[in-house]
Design an enzyme around this catalytic site. Sequence first.
Site, mmCIF file in Angstrom:
data_model
loop_
_atom_site.group_PDB
_atom_site.id
_atom_site.type_symbol
_atom_site.label_atom_id
_atom_site.label_comp_id
_atom_site.label_asym_id
_atom_site.label_seq_id
_atom_site.Cartn_x
_atom_site.Cartn_y
_atom_site.Cartn_z
ATOM 1 C CG ASP A 124 25.512 23.217 -5.967
ATOM 2 O OD1 ASP A 124 26.136 22.935 -6.088
ATOM 3 O OD2 ASP A 124 25.502 23.613 -6.962
ATOM 4 C CG HIS A 131 24.297 25.524 -11.677
ATOM 5 N ND1 HIS A 131 23.500 24.471 -11.368
ATOM 6 C CD2 HIS A 131 25.178 25.911 -11.539
ATOM 7 C CE1 HIS A 131 23.917 24.614 -10.049
ATOM 8 N NE2 HIS A 131 24.848 25.085 -9.744
ATOM 9 C CB CYS A 182 32.117 22.774 -6.809
ATOM 10 S SG CYS A 182 32.409 21.336 -7.812
ATOM 11 C CG ASN A 229 25.345 27.363 -6.925
ATOM 12 O OD1 ASN A 229 25.568 26.494 -7.479
ATOM 13 N ND2 ASN A 229 25.089 26.564 -5.297
#
Length: 313
Positions: free
Chosen positions: A27, A219, A252, A261
Amino acid sequence: MSEGLPMVVPAQDLPARVRIHEVGARDGLQNEKSVVPTEVKAEFVHRLAAAGLTTIEATSFVHPEWVPQLADAEQLFPLLGDLKGVALPVLVPNQRGLDRALALGARRIAVFASATESFAKANLNRTVDESLAMFEPVVARAKADRAQVRGYLSMCFGDPWEGPVPVHQVVRVAKALMDMGCDELSLGDTIGVATPAHVQTLLAELNEEGVPTSVIGVHFHDTYGQALSNTYAALEHGVSTVDASAGGLGGCPYAKSATGNLATEDLVWMLHGLGIDTGVDLGLLTATSVWMAGQLGRPSPSRTVRALSHKES
């Protein structure tokens, strides 16, 4: 790092240990514009493991055109075969992705669903129910092969197109993922709009509908600076699996308002201050993120990385 810091002051009724589900290599890197060499990705995972992380999401078996950064999954995954005692989950979007992952010996699989129709359309080109129907045989096949399956659920707290997401809507899709056989559920605040009471309300509703806290991970993205506050709220509820990305890497590609994140270092600093065991060496982890920032040609956004690397320079 100054000796004895952070000072350990435990809080009552929090988990004794938290398992960090490290997502930096997947990610964290997937939205990078310049392609990171496969050997650098492999070194990144090895350094993360050396820092004590035992769950490191390695890559994604998506079509190369969707996420060019992860087009080297077949080349990368075998380079990680020497890591013993480290779980290496991989994301798969469909049956074809699962076939590719299983062929390389992957034993931990993740599918990526959406709580909202807009994001399901943007990310998967399907409705929510169509995407669940697509995942059902993927999960069944993975379970038949004795692989562990994690269900990611994105847009659990807000959606850039639809705005606030009703809790009951999130719970419906979460239950569908668990009912089809997922072992673990990761609740994603994809655009970083969650607040602590919202987090606890969703967790309570999931419990009411039969989804136990023990299978839930969280998350959080730090778009509005709430990721650690929301993590603490989840810890108070008993959650003991937290996703984070070394150095705060990631966003994203399908939600332009999504920023990085939760940084693993920021999370570890808080957890260690609370007396919660993580098994992570913060000094080694910080050095890894400084090294990776050098590979990417820019400083880490993690406040802890910046503070600790400044003290050592």
